[in-house]
Design a protein around this motif. Structure first.
Motif, PDB file in Angstrom:
ATOM      1  N   ILE A  45      25.097 -39.978   0.439  1.00 53.43           N
ATOM      2  CA  ILE A  45      23.661 -39.755   0.636  1.00 53.43           C
ATOM      3  C   ILE A  45      22.941 -39.784  -0.716  1.00 53.43           C
ATOM      4  CG2 ILE A  45      21.939 -38.008   1.299  1.00 53.43           C
ATOM      5  CD1 ILE A  45      23.045 -39.452   3.693  1.00 53.43           C
ATOM      6  N   TYR A  46      23.564 -39.158  -1.716  1.00 55.29           N
ATOM      7  CA  TYR A  46      22.978 -39.150  -3.060  1.00 55.29           C
ATOM      8  C   TYR A  46      22.686 -40.570  -3.533  1.00 55.29           C
ATOM      9  CZ  TYR A  46      22.808 -38.725  -8.162  1.00 55.29           C
ATOM     10  OH  TYR A  46      22.446 -38.812  -9.471  1.00 55.29           O
ATOM     11  N   GLN A  47      23.673 -41.450  -3.354  1.00 57.21           N
ATOM     12  CA  GLN A  47      23.510 -42.824  -3.822  1.00 57.21           C
ATOM     13  C   GLN A  47      22.379 -43.524  -3.074  1.00 57.21           C
ATOM     14  OE1 GLN A  47      24.904 -44.025  -6.583  1.00 57.21           O
ATOM     15  NE2 GLN A  47      23.425 -45.676  -6.231  1.00 57.21           N
ATOM     16  N   LYS A  48      22.283 -43.287  -1.772  1.00 51.09           N
ATOM     17  CA  LYS A  48      21.229 -43.939  -0.979  1.00 51.09           C
ATOM     18  C   LYS A  48      19.847 -43.431  -1.408  1.00 51.09           C
ATOM     19  CE  LYS A  48      24.207 -46.218   1.229  1.00 51.09           C
ATOM     20  NZ  LYS A  48      24.484 -47.523   0.585  1.00 51.09           N
ATOM     21  N   ILE A  49      19.762 -42.157  -1.755  1.00 54.43           N
ATOM     22  CA  ILE A  49      18.470 -41.634  -2.223  1.00 54.43           C
ATOM     23  C   ILE A  49      18.107 -42.298  -3.554  1.00 54.43           C
ATOM     24  CG2 ILE A  49      17.231 -39.579  -3.017  1.00 54.43           C
ATOM     25  CD1 ILE A  49      18.876 -37.947  -0.989  1.00 54.43           C
ATOM     26  N   ARG A  50      19.093 -42.447  -4.412  1.00 52.83           N
ATOM     27  CA  ARG A  50      18.835 -43.152  -5.682  1.00 52.83           C
ATOM     28  C   ARG A  50      18.400 -44.584  -5.426  1.00 52.83           C
ATOM     29  NH1 ARG A  50      21.585 -42.146 -11.161  1.00 52.83           N
ATOM     30  NH2 ARG A  50      20.026 -43.759 -11.347  1.00 52.83           N
ATOM     31  N   ASN A  51      19.050 -45.231  -4.472  1.00 48.93           N
ATOM     32  CA  ASN A  51      18.661 -46.611  -4.141  1.00 48.93           C
ATOM     33  C   ASN A  51      17.211 -46.672  -3.670  1.00 48.93           C
ATOM     34  OD1 ASN A  51      21.297 -47.315  -4.655  1.00 48.93           O
ATOM     35  ND2 ASN A  51      21.880 -47.568  -2.518  1.00 48.93           N
ATOM     36  N   GLU A  52      16.836 -45.692  -2.842  1.00 50.58           N
ATOM     37  CA  GLU A  52      15.476 -45.684  -2.318  1.00 50.58           C
ATOM     38  C   GLU A  52      14.461 -45.418  -3.443  1.00 50.58           C
ATOM     39  OE1 GLU A  52      13.828 -46.671   0.120  1.00 50.58           O
ATOM     40  OE2 GLU A  52      11.952 -45.533   0.027  1.00 50.58           O
ATOM     41  N   LEU A  53      14.820 -44.533  -4.367  1.00 50.07           N
ATOM     42  CA  LEU A  53      13.926 -44.298  -5.507  1.00 50.07           C
ATOM     43  C   LEU A  53      13.739 -45.602  -6.291  1.00 50.07           C
ATOM     44  CD1 LEU A  53      12.276 -42.462  -7.414  1.00 50.07           C
ATOM     45  CD2 LEU A  53      14.415 -41.899  -8.589  1.00 50.07           C
ATOM     46  N   ASP A  54      14.827 -46.312  -6.512  1.00 50.41           N
ATOM     47  CA  ASP A  54      14.734 -47.590  -7.232  1.00 50.41           C
ATOM     48  C   ASP A  54      13.867 -48.590  -6.480  1.00 50.41           C
ATOM     49  OD1 ASP A  54      16.250 -46.673  -9.293  1.00 50.41           O
ATOM     50  OD2 ASP A  54      18.141 -47.516  -8.554  1.00 50.41           O
ATOM     51  N   ARG A  55      14.030 -48.614  -5.153  1.00 52.57           N
ATOM     52  CA  ARG A  55      13.198 -49.529  -4.360  1.00 52.57           C
ATOM     53  C   ARG A  55      11.715 -49.201  -4.545  1.00 52.57           C
ATOM     54  NH1 ARG A  55      10.181 -50.033   0.018  1.00 52.57           N
ATOM     55  NH2 ARG A  55      10.298 -47.793   0.417  1.00 52.57           N
ATOM     56  N   GLN A  56      11.403 -47.894  -4.495  1.00 53.66           N
ATOM     57  CA  GLN A  56       9.999 -47.502  -4.655  1.00 53.66           C
ATOM     58  C   GLN A  56       9.490 -47.823  -6.059  1.00 53.66           C
ATOM     59  OE1 GLN A  56       9.036 -43.533  -3.206  1.00 53.66           O
ATOM     60  NE2 GLN A  56      10.239 -43.807  -1.345  1.00 53.66           N
ATOM     61  N   LYS A  57      10.350 -47.675  -7.047  1.00 47.81           N
ATOM     62  CA  LYS A  57       9.949 -47.942  -8.429  1.00 47.81           C
ATOM     63  C   LYS A  57       9.763 -49.438  -8.695  1.00 47.81           C
ATOM     64  CE  LYS A  57      12.184 -44.114 -10.946  1.00 47.81           C
ATOM     65  NZ  LYS A  57      11.595 -43.784 -12.230  1.00 47.81           N
ATOM     66  N   ASN A  58      10.563 -50.255  -8.000  1.00 40.71           N
ATOM     67  CA  ASN A  58      10.597 -51.676  -8.334  1.00 40.71           C
ATOM     68  C   ASN A  58       9.830 -52.578  -7.383  1.00 40.71           C
ATOM     69  OD1 ASN A  58      12.251 -51.223 -10.589  1.00 40.71           O
ATOM     70  ND2 ASN A  58      14.041 -51.067  -9.265  1.00 40.71           N
ATOM     71  N   GLY A  59       9.148 -51.966  -6.418  1.00 46.07           N
ATOM     72  CA  GLY A  59       8.369 -52.776  -5.487  1.00 46.07           C
ATOM     73  C   GLY A  59       6.900 -52.413  -5.570  1.00 46.07           C
ATOM     74  N   LEU A  60       6.076 -53.212  -4.880  1.00 47.20           N
ATOM     75  CA  LEU A  60       4.651 -52.879  -4.778  1.00 47.20           C
ATOM     76  C   LEU A  60       4.396 -52.405  -3.353  1.00 47.20           C
ATOM     77  CD1 LEU A  60       3.054 -55.924  -6.640  1.00 47.20           C
ATOM     78  CD2 LEU A  60       3.445 -53.611  -7.538  1.00 47.20           C
ATOM     79  N   ILE A  61       3.942 -51.159  -3.206  1.00 49.88           N
ATOM     80  CA  ILE A  61       3.719 -50.584  -1.876  1.00 49.88           C
ATOM     81  C   ILE A  61       2.267 -50.841  -1.472  1.00 49.88           C
ATOM     82  CG2 ILE A  61       3.941 -48.518  -0.437  1.00 49.88           C
ATOM     83  CD1 ILE A  61       6.567 -48.936  -1.839  1.00 49.88           C
ATOM     84  N   LEU A  62       2.103 -51.750  -0.517  1.00 48.45           N
ATOM     85  CA  LEU A  62       0.766 -52.002   0.038  1.00 48.45           C
ATOM     86  C   LEU A  62       0.698 -51.586   1.504  1.00 48.45           C
ATOM     87  CD1 LEU A  62       0.966 -54.433  -2.338  1.00 48.45           C
ATOM     88  CD2 LEU A  62      -1.285 -54.869  -1.378  1.00 48.45           C
ATOM     89  N   ILE A  63       1.530 -50.636   1.888  1.00 45.74           N
ATOM     90  CA  ILE A  63       1.458 -50.089   3.242  1.00 45.74           C
ATOM     91  C   ILE A  63       0.341 -49.048   3.245  1.00 45.74           C
ATOM     92  CG2 ILE A  63       2.695 -48.708   4.974  1.00 45.74           C
ATOM     93  CD1 ILE A  63       5.246 -50.259   4.108  1.00 45.74           C
ATOM     94  N   ALA A  64      -0.657 -49.283   4.089  1.00 48.52           N
ATOM     95  CA  ALA A  64      -1.905 -48.514   4.016  1.00 48.52           C
ATOM     96  C   ALA A  64      -1.703 -47.022   4.283  1.00 48.52           C
ATOM     97  CB  ALA A  64      -2.924 -49.088   4.988  1.00 48.52           C
ATOM     98  N   SER A  65      -0.622 -46.675   4.984  1.00 50.19           N
ATOM     99  CA  SER A  65      -0.384 -45.276   5.338  1.00 50.19           C
ATOM    100  C   SER A  65       0.572 -44.584   4.372  1.00 50.19           C
ATOM    101  CB  SER A  65       0.181 -45.211   6.759  1.00 50.19           C
ATOM    102  OG  SER A  65       1.262 -46.116   6.883  1.00 50.19           O
TER     103      SER A  65
END
Ligand SMILES: *Cc1c(COP(=O)(O)O)cnc(C)c1O
Length: 415
Positions: free
Chosen positions: A11-31
């Protein structure tokens, strides 16, 4: 998070992966948005361990001295922010807040008049697949076919004809201002309650970037994680005369023990929402959305209502010969996150509709302004017009990477 790393490395690794995804992408989801680290910290605290069924000074468990202080502070701040007489800060989510609000006003079988789902209404406003649609009798109003704007005359006519007990205003995919005053008046004239669900635009309202709902509605519900940038949760605001009904409808009506760690995080979010920084970010959020809308229009894309007044943009992908889902998936491949969405009177199914929804809250929280919106808009246009072109994809990925490096988030998190 060294303890989590040891206890549950998967689970720890998946949370780190998700943090990286958020850091490395552009979030244009309006909500979506990025909470502060203070809000994140609050959610992961020992408040989680406490049962606090009931309300301050009237709990069904002992040991709630500090919990009472926290929840009372959250209530006081919510009331101040939205100029409301009463606030209930216990709802777990927007949907449960709405359910509790309905059960405080209605009996099963009562009529609800709300915005059509395809026109931007929310599932919890009466969709048949929701409990709401099964317990109550929903009727929907739409937007004008011509200009995509809410048809207030139609609301008035339906209210007269159908005599609903409740009229709901508020939407998830409506790019223009909502006239809460007019809908409130229609409700009054027809002896109906008016519930304003301001989930998407609560932050804009606080910052004076959208007309208020509180003076014109019996009940206001809002999530706290969209433009408000707080924890994934919700609140209910009302006049004093409905306070008792709402409180009993939340607990014991529709929920058990409140999530006090989330209530504390809401209090922190409300404190942040009183700052100039928050106001300025909301102003910039609208500026950024308007900038993207203008560039898309200049490049011949078709926007619902031909622009935006708020934080979101709805593109009709039909003239591009792709579906909204194809558009969203093509953008996801280059690290740009959006969502496919129905457009008013959509001929396509909700699973693969004609629209693509964009929003600017997260990008703005990151510190991006008009100059970055220009770059991002051009990338989006190139991808949507050439979804198969590998050179365009490569170029897009590079631009996304440059932007995310220039506007880093959560640098202080030690995961
Ligand atoms: C997001 C939203 C909700 C639901 O919120 P959840 O927390 O996902 O249940 C309800 N109403 C409107 C208008 C929304 O935009």
């Amino acid at each position: 998070m060294k303890n989590l790393g040891q206890t549950d490395p998967k689970i720890y690794q998946k949370i780190r992966n998700e943090l990286d995804r958020q850091k490395n992408g552009l979030i244009l989801i309006a909500s979506e948005n990025f909470t502060s680290t203070a809000v994140l910290e609050t959610m992961g605290t020992v408040l989680n361990n406490k049962y606090a069924e009931g309300y301050a000074k009237a709990r069904y468990y002992t040991g709630n001295k500090f919990i009472d202080n926290i929840e009372t502070l959250a209530i006081e701040r919510a009331k101040k922010l939205f100029k409301a007489e009463h606030a209930n800060v216990q709802p777990h989510s927007g949907t449960t807040a709405n359910l509790a609000a309905y059960f405080s006003l209605l009996k099963p079988g009562d009529k609800i008049l709300s915005m059509d789902l395809a026109c931007g209404g929310h599932l919890s406003h009466g969709a048949k697949v929701s409990l709401v649609g099964q317990l109550f009798e929903p009727i929907s109003y739409t937007v004008n076919k011509k200009d995509g704007l809410i048809d207030y005359d139609q609301i008035n006519e339906l209210a007269k004809k159908e005599k609903p007990q409740l009229i709901i205003s508020g939407a998830t995919a409506y790019p223009r201002q909502i006239d809460f005053e007019t809908i409130g008046q229609i409700a009054k004239d027809n002896n109906a309650y008016h519930l304003a669900d301001i989930s998407h635009i609560a932050g804009l309202i606080i910052a004076g970037q959208h007309p208020e709902a509180t003076p014109f509605a019996d009940i206001v519900t809002t999530t706290t994680h969209k433009t408000m940038r707080g924890p994934r949760s919700a609140i209910i605001l009302s006049k004093n005369k409905l306070a008792k009904k709402i409180d009993t409808s939340v607990f014991p009506g529709t929920q058990g023990g409140p999530l006090e760690q989330m209530i504390a995080a809401k209090a922190v979010c409300f404190q942040e929402a009183m700052t100039d920084k928050f106001t300025n970010d909301q102003i910039q959020t609208v500026k950024n959305a308007k900038k993207i809308a203008q560039i898309l229009i200049d490049n011949d894309l078709k926007l619902i209502t031909n622009g935006t007044d708020n934080h979101l943009i709805l593109i009709d992908c039909t003239p591009l010969n792709i579906t909204g889902k194809q558009a969203a998936l093509a953008l996801e491949k280059v690290g740009i996150y959006t969502n496919f969405n129905t457009i008013p009177f959509d001929s396509r199914p909700a699973k693969d509709p004609s629209g693509l929804r964009l929003g600017t809250p997260a990008l703005t929280t990151q510190g991006m302004k008009e100059a970055e919106m220009e770059i991002i808009s051009q990338v989006i246009i190139d991808i949507l017009k050439n979804p198969q072109d590998n050179n365009i994809k490569l170029k897009a990925k590079k631009l996304v990477q440059e932007l995310t490096q220039k506007f880093p988030i959560y640098q202080e998190l030690k995961y």
